[in-house]
Design a protein around this motif. Structure first.
Motif, PDB file in Angstrom:
ATOM      1  N   TYR A 182     -11.601   7.846  -6.081  1.00 15.23           N
ATOM      2  CA  TYR A 182     -10.746   6.679  -5.799  1.00 15.23           C
ATOM      3  C   TYR A 182     -11.231   5.482  -6.615  1.00 15.23           C
ATOM      4  O   TYR A 182     -10.450   4.801  -7.288  1.00 15.23           O
ATOM      5  CB  TYR A 182     -10.822   6.384  -4.292  1.00 15.23           C
ATOM      6  N   SER A 232       7.084   2.962   2.088  1.00 13.65           N
ATOM      7  CA  SER A 232       7.318   3.615   3.384  1.00 13.65           C
ATOM      8  C   SER A 232       6.276   3.267   4.440  1.00 13.65           C
ATOM      9  O   SER A 232       6.489   3.522   5.621  1.00 13.65           O
ATOM     10  CB  SER A 232       7.382   5.136   3.210  1.00 13.65           C
ATOM     11  N   SER A 233       5.123   2.720   4.023  1.00 13.98           N
ATOM     12  CA  SER A 233       4.115   2.372   5.035  1.00 13.98           C
ATOM     13  C   SER A 233       3.155   1.311   4.510  1.00 13.98           C
ATOM     14  O   SER A 233       3.237   0.901   3.346  1.00 13.98           O
ATOM     15  CB  SER A 233       3.324   3.624   5.477  1.00 13.98           C
ATOM     16  N   ARG A 289       8.483   7.823  -2.210  1.00 12.87           N
ATOM     17  CA  ARG A 289       8.595   9.174  -2.791  1.00 12.87           C
ATOM     18  C   ARG A 289       9.467  10.081  -1.927  1.00 12.87           C
ATOM     19  O   ARG A 289      10.071  11.019  -2.429  1.00 12.87           O
ATOM     20  CB  ARG A 289       7.216   9.799  -3.009  1.00 12.87           C
ATOM     21  N   ASN A 327      -2.559   9.425   5.647  1.00 12.76           N
ATOM     22  CA  ASN A 327      -2.720   9.710   4.219  1.00 12.76           C
ATOM     23  C   ASN A 327      -4.169   9.956   3.808  1.00 12.76           C
ATOM     24  O   ASN A 327      -4.456  10.030   2.617  1.00 12.76           O
ATOM     25  CB  ASN A 327      -2.117   8.574   3.375  1.00 12.76           C
ATOM     26  N   PHE A 382      -8.321  -2.480   5.204  1.00 11.95           N
ATOM     27  CA  PHE A 382      -7.267  -2.977   6.100  1.00 11.95           C
ATOM     28  C   PHE A 382      -6.635  -1.801   6.824  1.00 11.95           C
ATOM     29  O   PHE A 382      -6.552  -0.695   6.267  1.00 11.95           O
ATOM     30  CB  PHE A 382      -6.196  -3.740   5.301  1.00 11.95           C
ATOM     31  N   THR A 399      -4.212   0.518   7.607  1.00 14.03           N
ATOM     32  CA  THR A 399      -2.942   1.125   7.161  1.00 14.03           C
ATOM     33  C   THR A 399      -3.089   2.645   7.255  1.00 14.03           C
ATOM     34  O   THR A 399      -4.155   3.151   7.609  1.00 14.03           O
ATOM     35  CB  THR A 399      -2.626   0.765   5.685  1.00 14.03           C
TER      36      THR A 399
END
Ligand code: NAP
Length: 287
Positions: free
Chosen positions: A159, A17-18, A40, A200, A192, A194
């Motif tokens: 992460y 989706s992105s 999702r 998010n 990058f 996004t």
């Protein structure tokens, strides 16, 4: 499902989706692939739909619902794809997010949530589609790891841990699948531009709590993070993934971005004591 010519390569991608997922979907479709673009929340398909329409490749993309943390959904989707006459040439494990926060401010639940998507989700999706790749005796499995899967950085320990786990699992999978004709690849981008940094962005509740013992350090850390927003064009990574899929014998690891390449070079050249002083200072957590 459209009837596909035998020569048409088919890729399945998560988190379409992105960001990298969206761009990789359109890039592959432009190169003639049929793409099973999973996301999702299927109601978030508009951005991909518009990009595919603009590129004239909407008919090469199927929009499918898949939350990588939902075992039943993974099982249903893999069964329905396996029942199709067409082959599956690539599985691209792209879905992921980053939990920010100093280690002692991140709760067990938050740490588990990070692993559920970035590690267990990618492992579960891969295992669900491996039987089909084994039957074919071919296929590429790509994992979106990160420079954070190769080295730790202050403030993103959860992460980093999830990506280190992914690196270890994928490296082993590479040995196990190579004799069966299946290529396993790790993609390791630096920073990058996004949605991972904006929509998010996920900051642990403990980190946002003004009573955190780290409050003053976190305030400085956040200023540093916000002033170093990434500028690199994510299309570079999408193009890179397309090249990897064209290669019948890809390498295990591909690093993308000057920052990631420089980070790994400095890590290999500099004494650890120098590197840690530099990263502590640069991240603003020195106290
Ligand atoms: N951008 C970077 O600087 C960078 C650097 C290194 C590695 N990466 C990795 O690249 C991958 C893609 O991230 P991105 O940068 O393109 O960020 P993004 O734009 O935020 O895209 C992340 C995608 O993952 C999806 N997602 C999150 N949780 C999911 C779940 N449980 N099930 C299915 N989909 C889920 C999101 O869906 P929604 O649209 O529903 O939120 C979104 O489509 C991630 O694995 C990330 O760790 C990114």
């Amino acid at each position: 499902m459209p009837t596909l010519p035998n020569s048409c390569r088919v890729a399945l991608i998560t988190g379409a989706s992105s960001g990298f997922g969206l761009l990789t979907t359109v890039t592959l479709a432009r190169r003639g692939w049929h793409v099973l673009a999973t996301m999702r929340d299927i109601s978030r398909r508009e951005k991909l739909e518009a990009a595919a329409q603009a590129a004239g490749v909407l008919d090469r993309i199927e929009f499918l619902a898949l939350d990588v943390t939902k075992a039943e959904q993974i099982a249903e989707l893999s069964a329905s794809i396996a029942a199709r006459p067409s082959r599956l040439d690539a599985v691209i494990n792209n879905a992921g997010f980053a939990m920010a926060g100093l280690a002692d401010d991140v709760s067990d639940a938050e740490l588990r949530q990070q692993f559920e998507t970035n590690f267990y989700g990618a492992a579960a999706v891969t295992r669900a589609f491996l039987p089909q790749l084994r039957r074919q005796g071919s296929g590429h499995v790509v994992f979106l790891s990160s420079i954070s899967g190769r080295m730790g950085f202050p403030g993103v320990g959860s992460y980093s841990a999830s990506k280190f786990a992914l690196e270890g699992w994928a490296e082993t999978l590479r040995f196990e699948m190579k004799p069966l004709g299946i290529q396993v690849v790790l993609v390791e981008p630096g920073a990058f531009e996004t949605d991972i940094w904006t929509r998010n962005a996920n900051i642990s509740a403990g980190t946002l709590n003004p009573n955190s013992p780290n409050a003053a350090r976190i305030a400085k850390w956040r200023v540093r993070m916000e002033s170093t927003k990434p500028k690199a064009n994510p299309q570079t990574v999408a193009d890179g993934i397309a090249h990897i899929l064209d290669n019948p014998r890809p390498k295990l690891r591909y690093v993308f971005g000057t920052d990631a390449k420089m980070g790994l070079l400095l890590r290999s050249l500099l004494p650890w004591s120098f590197l840690e002083r530099f990263l502590i200072k640069a991240s603003g957590i020195s106290g």
